[in-house]
Write an enzyme that holds these catalytic residues in place. Structure first.
Site, mmCIF file in Angstrom:
data_model
loop_
_atom_site.group_PDB
_atom_site.id
_atom_site.type_symbol
_atom_site.label_atom_id
_atom_site.label_comp_id
_atom_site.label_asym_id
_atom_site.label_seq_id
_atom_site.Cartn_x
_atom_site.Cartn_y
_atom_site.Cartn_z
ATOM 1 N N ASP A 71 87.700 29.797 -19.070
ATOM 2 C CA ASP A 71 88.658 28.716 -18.877
ATOM 3 C C ASP A 71 89.909 29.307 -18.254
ATOM 4 O OD1 ASP A 71 89.164 25.762 -19.505
ATOM 5 O OD2 ASP A 71 91.004 26.744 -20.164
ATOM 6 N N THR A 72 90.456 28.594 -17.286
ATOM 7 C CA THR A 72 91.647 29.037 -16.570
ATOM 8 C C THR A 72 92.708 27.962 -16.646
ATOM 9 O OG1 THR A 72 90.303 30.330 -15.036
ATOM 10 C CG2 THR A 72 92.543 29.802 -14.325
#
Length: 190
Positions: A71-72
């Site tokens: 996840d960014t």
């Protein structure tokens, strides 16, 4: 080609980065609620998202192969800047990023023999942007599904004055940290 892991993501950027290091994977995206919890800190948020995605992948596809998820998020002054909801949201994000330094947090979660996690935090500084550039960038279509409303590996790269940290982490999968997690699971990349 022997599958080495399940990639619990539909991101073409994560696929490109895994291809870059010659990992054989099967794409099996998962869909989870990505709403931040009330008062959730950005670091806790990205770690939770990556862990929930890998857990959902393991639950859905089984434990035959390790499951990799990431996840960014873009963070400006401790505020999470996710994917823009619409044009106005994207323009507002880009105006806030203009002329400022922000951070990109990417968390990686790999479930297999054990659960491994790693986080990459990168400082990114934008030059000052004009309103005309911001609108033209929106109209290019690129920022519509990107955290912080920009893609460093695309046209949005022209906004980046400097970067301190992991370029691949900003793109969506920090290769240094990912390779370490893969090695812990016995997955070789060379």
């Amino acid at each position: 080609m022997t599958i080495q892991l399940i990639l619990a993501s539909a991101s073409p950027r994560r696929r490109e980065l895994l291809d870059q290091i010659s990992v054989n994977y099967q794409v099996c995206p998962v869909d989870i609620d990505e709403t931040p919890l009330p008062n959730e800190a950005p670091l806790a948020y990205v770690r939770r998202m990556a862990a929930e995605k890998s857990a959902a992948g393991m639950a859905r596809y089984g434990a035959a192969f390790p499951v990799l998820a990431a996840d960014t998020t873009v963070v400006l002054q401790d505020v999470i800047m996710g994917k823009p909801k619409d044009k106005e949201d994207a323009l507002a994000m880009l105006r806030l990023l203009s002329g400022n330094r922000h951070q990109v947090f990417t968390s990686v979660s790999l479930r297999g023999r054990q659960h491994g996690e790693a986080v990459s935090i990168t400082d990114v500084t934008f030059r000052c942007l004009t309103d005309a550039e911001i609108v033209a960038y929106w109209e290019s279509g690129e920022p519509q599904d990107k955290a912080g409303a920009y893609a460093i590996q695309g046209r949005g790269g022209v906004f980046v004055e400097s970067i301190k940290g992991s370029f691949s982490g900003v793109v969506g999968l920090p290769l240094f940290e990912t390779a370490q997690l893969l090695a812990q699971q016995g997955i070789t990349i060379f």
